[in-house]
Design an enzyme around this catalytic site. Structure first.
Site, PDB file in Angstrom:
ATOM      1  N   ASP A   1      -5.279   8.194  11.366  1.00  0.00           N
ATOM      2  CA  ASP A   1      -3.927   7.741  11.656  1.00  0.00           C
ATOM      3  C   ASP A   1      -3.396   8.226  12.988  1.00  0.00           C
ATOM      4  OD1 ASP A   1      -3.064   6.165   9.348  1.00  0.00           O
ATOM      5  OD2 ASP A   1      -3.539   7.991   8.238  1.00  0.00           O
TER       6      ASP A   1
ATOM      7  N   GLU B   1       0.854  -1.181   0.000  1.00  0.00           N
ATOM      8  CA  GLU B   1       0.000   0.000   0.000  1.00  0.00           C
ATOM      9  C   GLU B   1       0.892   1.234   0.000  1.00  0.00           C
ATOM     10  OE1 GLU B   1      -1.938  -1.844   3.162  1.00  0.00           O
ATOM     11  OE2 GLU B   1      -2.256  -3.100   1.426  1.00  0.00           O
TER      12      GLU B   1
END
EC number: 4.2.1.20
Lengths: 255, 394
Positions: free
Chosen positions: A58, A47
């Site tokens: 995140d 990714e």
């Protein structure tokens, strides 16, 4: 048209190791080298993170790498430019992962077309919701052969998991716990029960687990009931500490 | 009928929606499925209005500003939200949301704050009902808003510094959202403005709508009619404006004027005038106008007023702008400060600097002598004294 590389990879019998990294980190031009090294060391899928100024999902590690990558000068067009010849040297599936706003500004169709030309196989946009995707963008993704990967979490209802399974054509990204990204130590009974519960649902798509996987033991636990696992923050921490020259050390300790 | 309210999926025209990662879906979905049902429940309404009356001090007066009216040759009324407990309209929303959180069985509250006003209003209602409160605030804002940090602490809240990104309001919002992702079951997130994913913009607008609800009957008493010719409010995220416009949105007889912060000027690179400088994009889970680079990275706004320097704007306002229903005017730091001083000396009211922007429109917008113009006086200037002192060398 050739079958999508993600689908081919999912047919292999082994458990898949997928690695996330932030494009443009630690240095602006590390992108291609990191991808090549990861493949060389036996990683099954990658990714590639497109950095965003406000990465809501995140934790600190990926936030910091995104901030640094943007400071280094990374942007969407540059990433496409860096990747334009990637298929001459790399054959494993490549997925672009990011937040929807940069994709929207680039133009969703232009973005998808660029991905197709480069040989990107899939997209993960956590903040592009299922209903908006289906109504506005699914046809475009499909036209350019891109698999859109959806997330589920321990809180996702069974009904919604079924809907996501129906909408998916590849794998389901199974978030291991209610959390932002960032490695913690091991999985408890709660995760184990969750992995088993999903495994017993008989979904048409296989699952790959992400969030909280950092070493051989968490990789093993995460893949007991699933097809594979994704490591992000732990890999970025390793890059920060040891540099891009030490990728084989990292991958070697996972399996 | 054409409406400027949210549809059931939380869209105002093309703006709004819920662009959230799956981790937030259950949280927002729980709220979406329940907020309207809870809000119309008579017992909820009774408790909400009782608190607004006895604790907040509502209804706030609608005051005819005689000297200001004389100066600008029109009839100016001020809606005195500055007289609310804690000093601004923010508390209307936090009272509503804390009762909502209780109905949903939550036992922990999180909030974001920029200048600290919403943080104080949240800490206040958490103390009122005895619920744990964590307020995220950018590290830079903590340093420059010390009195409000102290107020929150005194009220028993924990103030957590947002250390990511530019360390201001947008980053405090990111941190609050991350906290919610990590605590999806027991925690309610009290957003302070008409921003964020559906149902927040609509829910916050409904809680703030008490402002225009009162204006209607108060104006009827004073002028014999419910509708002013214009309603004026400053817009950062846009919660005081949403409340002042709410019951007039679909009434074409009432003009809507939104005042944004131009900072050092629209073209100075230091501005927060989102309608002039923003493009359609996604911020904090909402599709709206926002200030961003060509590449889609969100940029840092600037205004002398900490309550207006948000890089986006609520989707209701983006739609009012795009559709032409609202008239948008941007006011610089200097113009706002001058207007704030003028209102202080003409009316004996020191407004918050956010509100001062709304008082600076008379150079840009001319009104007729018989026009009725209601300006929402969203907050008082106590919190801004240091900025006024520095600016005017008082």
């Amino acid at each position: 048209m050739k079958e999508n590389r993600i689908k081919q990879k999912l047919q292999e019998s082994k458990k898949l190791l997928s690695i996330y990294f932030t494009a443009g980190y630690p240095n602006l031009n590390d992108t291609v080298g990191i991808i090549q090294d990861l493949e060389k060391n036996g990683v099954d899928m990658i990714e590639i993170g497109l950095p965003f100024s406000d990465p809501l999902a995140d934790g600190p590690t990926i936030q910091d790498s995104s901030t640094q990558a943007l400071k280094n000068g990374m942007h969407t067009e540059l990433l496409f430019e860096q990747l334009k010849d990637i298929r001459n040297t790399v054959s494993i599936p490549l997925i672009l992962m990011g937040y929807f706003n940069p994709m929207l500004q680039y133009g969703v169709e232009d973005f998808c077309k660029k991905c197709f030309e480069i040989g990107i196989d899939g997209i993960i946009m956590p903040d592009l919701p299922l209903d908006v995707y289906q109504e506005e963008y699914q046809a475009i993704f499909e036209e350019y052969g891109l698999i859109n990967v959806f997330l589920i979490t321990p809180q996702t209802s069974e009904k919604r998991i079924r809907a996501i399974d129906d909408a998916s054509d590849g794998f389901i990204y199974m978030v291991s716990s209610a959390s932002t990204t960032g490695a913690k130590k091991g999985f408890g009974e709660e995760q184990k029960a969750y992995f088993e519960r999903i495994s017993n649902m008989g979904l048409k798509n296989q699952q790959i687990v992400g969030f909280g996987i950092s070493n051989a033991s968490t990789f093993q636990q995460a893949t007991e009931n699933t097809k594979g696992a994704i490591i992000g923050s732990a890999f970025i921490k390793h890059l920060t500490a040891k540099g891009v020259g030490s990728i084989s050390d990292f991958v070697g300790q996972i399996r | 009928m054409k409406t400027y309210h949210a549809d059931e999926r939380g869209y105002y025209g093309e703006f709004g929606g819920a662009f959230i990662p799956e981790m937030l879906y259950p949280n927002c979905e729980e709220l979406r499925q329940n907020y309207l049902r809870i809000m119309v429940d008579p017992s909820f309404q009774e408790e909400f209005h009782q608190l607004l009356k006895d604790y907040v001090g509502r209804p706030t007066p609608l005051y005819f500003a005689e000297r200001l009216s004389e100066k600008y040759g029109t009839k100016i009324y001020l809606k005195r939200e500055d007289l609310c407990h804690t000093g601004a309209h923010k508390v209307n929303n936090t009272i509503g949301q804390i009762l909502m959180a209780k109905k949903l069985g939550k036992n922990r509250i999180i909030a974001e704050t920029g200048a600290g006003q919403h943080g104080v209003a949240t800490a206040t209602v958490c103390a009122l009902v005895g619920i744990e409160c964590v307020v995220y605030m950018g590290e830079i804002d903590i340093a420059r808003q010390a009195p409000n940090v102290a107020r929150m602490k005194m009220l028993g809240a924990e103030v957590r510094p947002a250390l990511s990104g530019s360390k201001t309001l947008k980053d405090a919002t990111n941190e609050a959202i991350r906290d919610w992702i990590n605590n999806p079951v027991d925690t309610h997130y009290i957003i302070g403005s008409v921003v964020g994913p559906h149902p927040y913009p609509d829910m916050v607008a409904r809680f703030q709508s008490v402002i225009s609800e009162e204006i209607k009957w108060q104006l009827k008493e004073k002028e014999g009619r419910e509708n002013p010719d214009y309603v004026v409010a400053c817009v950062g995220g846009g919660s005081n404006a949403a409340g002042a416009y709410f019951h007039y949105l679909d009434n074409p007889d009432v003009g809507i004027i939104a005042v944004e912060a131009a900072g050092r000027g629209i073209d100075s690179g230091e501005s927060a005038a989102t309608s002039a400088l923003g493009k359609v994009g996604i911020i904090h889970g909402s599709k709206t106008l926002l200030m961003q680079t060509d590449d889609g990275q969100i940029t840092e706004p600037y205004s002398i007023s900490a309550g207006l320097d948000y890089p986006g704007v609520g989707p209701m306002h983006a739609h009012l702008f795009k559709s032409g229903r609202g008239e948008f005017i941007s006011i610089t730091d200097d113009e706002a400060m001058t207007a704030g001083l003028e209102v202080s000396q003409l009316e004996g009211i020191i407004p918050a600097i956010e509100t001062s922007h709304a008082f600076a429109i008379f150079d840009y917008k001319k009104f007729k002598p018989d026009n009725i113009v209601v300006i929402n006086l969203s907050g008082r200037g106590d919190k801004d004294l240091q900025t006024y002192i520095d600016y005017f060398k008082l």
